[in-house]
Design an enzyme around this catalytic site. Structure first.
Site, short mmCIF file in Angstrom:
data_model
loop_
_atom_site.label_atom_id
_atom_site.label_comp_id
_atom_site.label_asym_id
_atom_site.label_seq_id
_atom_site.Cartn_x
_atom_site.Cartn_y
_atom_site.Cartn_z
N SER A 198 0.53 2.32 -7.34
CA SER A 198 -0.78 1.76 -6.77
C SER A 198 -1.85 2.18 -7.35
O SER A 198 -2.96 1.70 -7.01
CB SER A 198 -0.71 2.39 -5.34
OG SER A 198 -0.92 3.95 -5.26
N HIS A 226 3.78 -1.78 -2.61
CA HIS A 226 2.53 -2.59 -2.87
C HIS A 226 3.00 -3.92 -3.57
O HIS A 226 2.35 -4.53 -4.22
CB HIS A 226 1.80 -1.73 -3.98
CG HIS A 226 1.04 -0.65 -3.31
ND1 HIS A 226 -0.24 -0.82 -2.89
CD2 HIS A 226 1.39 0.75 -3.15
CE1 HIS A 226 -0.65 0.44 -2.52
NE2 HIS A 226 0.20 1.41 -2.54
N LYS A 257 0.23 -2.48 4.47
CA LYS A 257 -0.30 -3.50 3.39
C LYS A 257 0.05 -4.87 3.51
O LYS A 257 -0.77 -5.51 4.58
CB LYS A 257 0.30 -2.73 2.08
CG LYS A 257 0.08 -1.21 2.05
CD LYS A 257 0.27 -0.58 0.79
CE LYS A 257 0.53 0.83 1.01
NZ LYS A 257 -0.72 1.59 1.50
C1 LIG Z 1 3.70 3.76 -2.81
C2 LIG Z 1 3.25 4.26 -1.32
N1 LIG Z 1 4.31 4.67 -0.56
C3 LIG Z 1 3.99 4.93 0.70
C4 LIG Z 1 2.60 4.93 1.02
C5 LIG Z 1 2.56 5.19 2.85
O1 LIG Z 1 2.44 4.17 3.37
P1 LIG Z 1 1.42 4.35 5.00
O2 LIG Z 1 0.16 4.03 4.52
O3 LIG Z 1 2.30 3.24 5.72
O4 LIG Z 1 1.57 5.77 5.34
C6 LIG Z 1 1.72 4.41 0.52
C7 LIG Z 1 0.23 4.16 0.90
O5 LIG Z 1 -0.65 4.28 0.16
C8 LIG Z 1 1.96 4.08 -1.03
O6 LIG Z 1 1.00 3.79 -1.98
#
Ligand SMILES: Cc1ncc(COP(=O)(O)O)c(C=O)c1O
Length: 411
Positions: A198, A226, A257
């Site tokens: 990300s 993502h 997202k």
């Molecule tokens: C790769 C990745 N995994 C997990 C998450 C966590 O997601 P959540 O916002 O639902 O806690 C994110 C959030 O930015 C992320 O970028």
């Protein structure tokens, strides 16, 4: 003499927050320079998936994870409203007690349909999905082999489970193989990868990595946070796009997202997967999400299954913005557009903050990202595109970057 400790005799307390003094000082120095606080933006009014009134200004949003623009989808909103009226505002309980409502079951059915997989478990966030699944799968004596640029929730899941953590160089297939070769024969092994990383918006070479992991007897977990909804023929993510989804044991994702709500999940074809509902602490020991969020999410997931046109437009936006920024002379995180994230690399935090503010004054919001969230100590302006950005908006955004970049002296 008594040994009672009085206020006068009590020892000076050790300030447990003192370790954060350098962060406090950096932030104060930034604000003293007159820069608007990049980590305290307020959206006073949200006008659409791509526009909001931020800090009093009409602003184009280029720093949300609303990739498919589902937050204002009329069906998604209607489903949530009806569920709230019929089932109330919250669950007031864990999924394993009183917190499983009709819509929790339905959203798990929607995920099984979306991924064409046998099992789906929903968590309160994607963070908790990684925390719970990773810590429950890999415990003391097991090995987790992970990309060094993995998300914080992956690292926290590793720490919670107390498995041996073996990081390898970002996206380096050979480094992964070298690490796997060194792990003792017969040990439990979980390879953890992400579809899209990300910070830089780059895609993992999953095809090679999944093959190598399997050849060494490891199970594979891929976080597709993502890429869900956008990458792959059916929007199932990078593992689908690279033809290895059937070899991935666990896919982690989030509703925060492309789905446009909040929540996290894991899907799998493993025949024993359902036992995780009984043993996974971040699933058991927390309240289930409100039924309205579940109903909105289920509707959004099912609509994403038919989102081919939106996906095509989002790719077009990504290509146009990537080329436009490169042509203007900005340094980008990837040579080619690989996802809906385009990272613009800043020379340092000071210039990055100035550029961030100049863009905000132009009427554009992007994410200012800096260590420890970013790799290699970089400061980035992270742009995330939405399928609802119009072609005209993308041109407006490029004009804003040009004016701000020239004013700050970055291009
Ligand atoms: C790769 C990745 N995994 C997990 C998450 C966590 O997601 P959540 O916002 O639902 O806690 C994110 C959030 O930015 C992320 O970028």
């Amino acid at each position: 003499m008594t040994d009672t400790v009085t206020a006068e005799t009590a020892a000076e307390p050790v300030d447990l927050l003192a370790k954060f003094d350098p962060i406090i000082q950096t932030r104060e120095a930034l604000l003293a320079a007159g820069v608007e606080d990049p980590f305290n933006l307020v959206m006073e009014q949200v006008l659409s998936p791509t526009r909001a009134i931020c800090n009093g200004r009409d602003t184009i949003l280029l720093g949300t994870y609303n990739y498919m623009g589902m937050t204002f989808d009329p069906d998604v909103i209607a489903a949530g409203k009806t569920a709230m009226e019929d089932f109330g505002a919250g669950t007031t309980g864990s999924r394993v007690l009183n917190g499983t409502f009709r819509d929790h079951r339905d959203v798990e059915a929607a995920l099984r349909e979306f991924y064409a997989m046998d099992h789906a478990v929903v968590f309160s966030t994607g963070y908790q999905a990684n925390l719970g699944i990773i810590s429950t799968l890999a415990g003391k004596g097991d090995y987790i082999i992970l990309d060094i640029d993995s998300h914080a929730s992956i690292y926290d899941g590793c720490a919670m489970g107390r498995a041996e953590v073996v990081p390898f160089k970002h996206n380096d297939v050979e480094a992964l193989e070298k690490r796997l070769k060194r792990i003792p024969e017969g040990a439990g092994k979980l390879v953890v990868l992400e579809g899209v990383y990300s910070m830089m918006g780059d895609v993992a070479p999953l095809k090679e990595m999944v093959r190598i992991a399997k050849a060494h007897g490891a199970m594979v977990l891929v976080d597709e946070a993502h890429s869900m909804g956008f990458i792959g023929e059916h929007g199932r993510g990078v593992a689908e796009d690279q033809g290895v989804i059937d070899d991935v044991d666990f896919i982690i994702g989030t509703f925060s997202k492309s789905v446009g709500t909040v929540g996290g999940f894991c899907v799998s074809n493993h025949p024993k997967f359902e036992v995780l509902r009984l043993v996974c602490r971040p699933y058991v020991f927390t309240a289930a999400l409100p039924p309205s969020v579940m109903a909105s999410s289920a509707t959004s997931i099912r609509k994403l299954m038919h989102g081919g046109n939106k996906r095509a437009h989002l790719w077009e936006n990504s290509r146009t913005l990537h080329k436009g920024l490169r042509d203007l002379g900005f340094k980008l995180g990837t040579e080619t557009p690989q996802s809906a994230i385009i990272a613009v690399i800043m020379p340092d935090l000071e210039k990055g903050a100035m550029m961030w503010e100049a863009l905000l004054k132009e009427g554009l919001y992007v994410n200012l990202a800096r260590p420890p969230a970013t790799p290699a100590g970089m400061t980035l302006l992270r742009c995330s595109l939405c399928a609802e950005h119009s072609a005209e908006q993308v041109q407006t955004i490029l004009g804003m970057f040009e004016r701000a970049g020239k004013a700050i002296g970055i291009i």
